[in-house]
Design an enzyme around this catalytic site. Structure first.
Site, PDB file in Angstrom:
ATOM      1  N   TYR A 135      41.663  28.329 -10.478  1.00  0.00           N
ATOM      2  CA  TYR A 135      41.552  27.080 -11.237  1.00  0.00           C
ATOM      3  C   TYR A 135      40.348  26.325 -10.692  1.00  0.00           C
ATOM      4  O   TYR A 135      40.424  25.692  -9.638  1.00  0.00           O
ATOM      5  CB  TYR A 135      42.848  26.291 -11.046  1.00  0.00           C
ATOM      6  N   GLN A 137      38.127  23.564 -10.926  1.00  0.00           N
ATOM      7  CA  GLN A 137      37.859  22.220 -11.461  1.00  0.00           C
ATOM      8  C   GLN A 137      36.929  21.451 -10.521  1.00  0.00           C
ATOM      9  O   GLN A 137      35.835  21.042 -10.902  1.00  0.00           O
ATOM     10  CB  GLN A 137      39.187  21.489 -11.642  1.00  0.00           C
ATOM     11  N   ARG A 310      68.322  20.741  23.441  1.00  0.00           N
ATOM     12  CA  ARG A 310      67.581  20.116  24.534  1.00  0.00           C
ATOM     13  C   ARG A 310      68.411  19.042  25.242  1.00  0.00           C
ATOM     14  O   ARG A 310      69.027  18.194  24.586  1.00  0.00           O
ATOM     15  CB  ARG A 310      66.311  19.459  23.960  1.00  0.00           C
ATOM     16  N   ARG A 333      64.975   8.224  14.479  1.00  0.00           N
ATOM     17  CA  ARG A 333      63.733   8.859  13.993  1.00  0.00           C
ATOM     18  C   ARG A 333      64.055  10.105  13.156  1.00  0.00           C
ATOM     19  O   ARG A 333      63.372  10.395  12.182  1.00  0.00           O
ATOM     20  CB  ARG A 333      62.858   9.257  15.190  1.00  0.00           C
ATOM     21  N   GLY A 401      57.187  18.412  24.319  1.00  0.00           N
ATOM     22  CA  GLY A 401      56.053  19.312  24.579  1.00  0.00           C
ATOM     23  C   GLY A 401      56.142  20.623  23.817  1.00  0.00           C
ATOM     24  O   GLY A 401      55.158  21.101  23.265  1.00  0.00           O
ATOM     25  N   GLU A 424      45.471  18.519  -5.716  1.00  0.00           N
ATOM     26  CA  GLU A 424      46.217  18.118  -6.917  1.00  0.00           C
ATOM     27  C   GLU A 424      46.264  16.603  -7.075  1.00  0.00           C
ATOM     28  O   GLU A 424      47.258  16.040  -7.534  1.00  0.00           O
ATOM     29  CB  GLU A 424      47.645  18.682  -6.885  1.00  0.00           C
TER      30      GLU A 424
END
Ligand SMILES: CCCCCCCCCCCCC/C=C/C(=O)SCCNC(=O)CCNC(=O)[C@H](O)C(C)(C)COP(=O)(O)OP(=O)(O)OC[C@H]1O[C@@H](n2cnc3c(N)ncnc32)[C@H](O)[C@@H]1OP(=O)(O)O
Ligand SMILES: Cc1cc2nc3c(=O)[nH]c(=O)nc-3n(C[C@H](O)[C@H](O)[C@H](O)COP(=O)(O)OP(=O)(O)OC[C@H]3O[C@@H](n4cnc5c(N)ncnc54)[C@H](O)[C@@H]3O)c2cc1C
Length: 627
Positions: A135, A137, A310, A333, A401, A424
């Protein structure tokens, strides 16, 4: 300990039917069965091995990608896989390749913009991979501004041909995936010139390479644009550069559904809107939204499993230390990202429906919902890819880490995913399109044209009427604020589609309850993050803000025992996850240790270069040694 499920105690804690949730995630029992079977097929086939990718040179990586693509095609043919199963196979092979653009853009562009006759000629060849398409473009000088493209297609009535030409350096096609080394054909976008008049940008099917020996056809200068971000990763893709030197193609290779050029050199516009030239982008943006939930869920699965494995600090009386997933900071988080993965899944499902609906309408020459479909695909593409790219990086940090090691799978996932924020449609440019749509709607409030569908809520926001004049005066001046409004509109879509999902019947013990918890987390986390906006506009009081925060903490506690099962519901194989930290059995440390020794640097104990560079240094011979 090999063979032991180190996360079994976590799995035993879950309060819902994981198998039922797997079906909700897959979309239907049928989708689950197909996905489960194909993912296992790919995982068990050594031909699709991918754990050595980051150590390969670009040339080796590229050749290996060609091999895998050919092997995938052979598997599809040998096993008589359906279109759905073949798409799943390419998905689980999990390697960016020219096939993504062939199936994801070249074919949809012909379907959307080609006439019946053109589709009958080109689609069978493309479906059988007797031609491979890209494509083309974007150019060196213009990507976002499609109307600014400089490649020209000039009609020559004497020969009934178009002359495709790159008049400047900046008109060189630049970026198309598959173009660099593989594609035999391109949908090339060019400024149409008929009888000396410019008629805007149109798509043309152009053969690039010989079908006999793959050499570029006369008038084509074509190659790869070079290494991209991250080792391995998106470098498996041959993004390319292409210059045309007065290349002639037959007139019937202009995609002519939207407008036509006759042999006499007359330009005719159909009664379909010109925007259909952008139709392939509508389709791909929709698939990108669906893919966002896959990429985010993959990162979240890795970070969640590893957070349960962990342990750091908090040992009591010599007992085990605290699993890091039990820290409230880790939860605050991680769990909003888990909720986002589910939220994007459901909004992606809805967008697929919206796209199918608009496509059906377009076929019946009903163009009324096209602007809304454009705003939804553009806005959700922007929102979900930004959040997913940021989310993958956050998951890497959540793994400490070890998240930085390639064997965690996260660096490669990020490097492959992050260009989705640009390709896109660059994400800010797309949000400006949403803002334009919203402001158009605002300007029509009070008229006989009532907002419907995803903007129906605007009738309830009467005060928008007052700011109408100001906005019309200064769109560019206010664009940074308007982009924020566009994001808020898209977030509203995500939340409302999650709520609509919960209004459906959802079978399975405890499944609906878990989804309710995740939906509340998604919505309240947004409220918490943007509480300044909500407070300053008087939508909530400080008391509401505090309550939302309390509720979030309580919701995180409800997710905690179910966290591992909620990521198991994605049903990812270890092959697809490609991560030691996220492996199903949680046996992380022995696998990390073993993987380190497989690094090419560990092939010899004394490294290459010792005698040349290290020894002279140690022996103080550095001044005399020839470096
Ligand atoms: C089986 C396999 C499956 C795999 C699937 C996965 C596939 C994934 C593959 C991923 C690989 C990545 C490959 C990447 C490919 C690319 O990047 S291709 C290049 C993409 N390029 C862009 O996206 C360019 C972005 N720019 C634009 O979209 C437009 O130029 C613009 C920003 C919208 C500006 O257009 P322009 O015409 O100049 O301006 P306007 O005046 O603002 O718009 C005119 C009107 O057109 C409406 N509109 C714009 N776009 C669309 C659309 N797509 N559909 C419908 N309508 C559109 C716009 O709203 C305006 O309408 P009005 O307001 O009514 O005038
Ligand atoms: C990995 C990858 C694969 C790709 N594959 C293909 C492909 O197969 N085929 C293809 O044709 N193209 C492809 N592209 C190109 C891609 O579509 C473009 O890079 C993309 O559309 C962005 O355009 P640009 O590069 O011109 O960015 P620019 O528009 O130059 O963006 C640069 C900055 O300018 C800002 N900006 C631009 N315009 C405005 C505006 N009007 N208002 C405010 N800010 C603005 C943007 O927000 C951005 O911050 C690919 C790109 C990548 C990275």
């Amino acid at each position: 300990m090999e063979g032991v499920d180190h996360l079994a105690h976590e799995r035993n804690k879950s309060e819902f039917d994981v198998d039922a949730m797997k079906i909700v995630w897959a979309g239907s029992p049928h989708a689950f069965v197909v996905s489960d079977r194909i993912s296992k097929l790919v995982a068990s086939d050594p031909g699709f091995r991918k754990d050595n990718r980051s150590t390969l040179s670009r040339k080796e990586l590229f050749k290996n990608t060609l091999r895998k693509a050919a092997y995938a095609w052979k598997t599809i043919i040998d096993l008589h896989l359906s279109e759905e199963e073949a798409a799943k196979l390419r998905f689980y092979v999990d390697e960016p390749a020219f096939t993504d653009v062939h199936w994801g853009m070249f074919i949809p562009a012909i379907k959307g913009q080609g006439t019946e006759e053109q589709q009958q000629k080109w689609l069978p060849l493309a479906y059988k991979m007797q031609i491979i398409g890209c494509y083309a473009q974007t150019e060196l000088g213009h990507g976002s501004n499609v109307q600014g493209l400089e490649t020209t297609a000039t009609f020559d009535p004497q020969t009934d041909e178009f002359i495709i030409h790159s008049p400047t350096l900046t008109s060189s096609k630049w970026w198309p995936g598959g173009l660099g080394k593989v594609a035999t054909h391109a949908i090339a976008y060019a400024l149409l010139i008929v009888g000396g008049r410019e008629q805007g940008v149109h798509g043309f099917i152009v053969q690039l390479r010989s079908l006999e020996d793959h050499s570029p056809l006369p008038g084509m200068t074509v190659g790869d644009i070079g290494m991209k971000f991250g080792n391995g990763a998106y470098n498996a893709m041959d993004n390319g550069v292409l210059r045309f030197d007065h290349v002639r193609i037959p007139r019937n290779q202009m995609l002519m559904r939207v407008s036509q050029v006759t042999c006499e050199g007359k330009y005719k516009q159909s009664d379909v809107p010109r925007q259909l030239v952008y139709g392939a982008m509508l389709y791909v943006r929709q698939t990108i939204v669906a893919d966002a939930s896959c990429a985010l869920s993959r990162a979240v699965c890795i970070a969640t499993r590893y957070s349960a494995v962990r342990r750091q600090f908090g040992s009591q009386n010599g007992g085990p230390e605290t699993q890091v997933i039990d820290y409230k900071t880790q939860q605050s988080r991680l769990f909003p990202l888990l909720a986002s993965a589910y939220a994007f899944r459901f909004v992606g499902e809805w967008l697929k429906w919206l796209y199918a609906d608009v496509t059906q309408r377009l076929q019946a020459n009903d163009f009324s919902t096209l602007p809304e479909a454009h705003a939804c695909t553009a806005g959700l593409k922007s929102l979900t890819t930004t959040a997913t790219a940021d989310g993958i990086e956050e998951c890497r940090k959540l793994c400490g880490g070890h998240g930085y090691l390639c064997s965690s799978g996260l660096p490669e996932l990020f490097a492959v995913y992050v260009p989705a924020c640009t390709y896109e449609g660059e994400n800010t440019v797309l949000l400006l399109q949403v803002a334009r749509f919203l402001m158009k709607t605002v300007s029509q409030l009070g008229s006989s044209k009532k907002p419907v569908g995803t903007i129906a809520y605007m009738t309830r926001v009467e005060h928008l009427m007052q700011c109408r004049c100001g906005v019309q005066r200064g769109f560019a001046e206010l664009s940074a604020d308007l982009v924020e409004a566009a994001v808020a509109h898209c977030q509203l879509l995500v939340v409302s589609k999650f709520i609509e999902k919960l209004q459906q019947e959802i079978p399975g013990k405890g499944v609906k309850q878990q989804l309710e918890v995740l939906c509340n987390i998604y919505a309240l986390f947004l409220l918490h993050k943007h509480q300044g906006d909500f407070l300053s506009t008087g939508c909530i009081t400080p008391k509401h803000a505090a309550l939302a925060n309390d509720e979030l903490r309580s919701l995180y506690s409800q997710v905690r025992p179910n966290a591992i099962a909620l990521v198991d519901a994605f049903n990812y194989t270890d092959h697809y996850l490609g991560s030691i930290l996220g492996c199903y059995d949680g046996n992380v440390y022995p696998k990390l240790y073993e993987a380190a020794w497989k690094d090419p640097l560990n092939e010899s104990v004394v490294p290459d270069g010792y005698h040349q560079y290290i020894r002279p240094l140690l022996k103080q011979e550095i001044r005399t040694a020839r470096l």
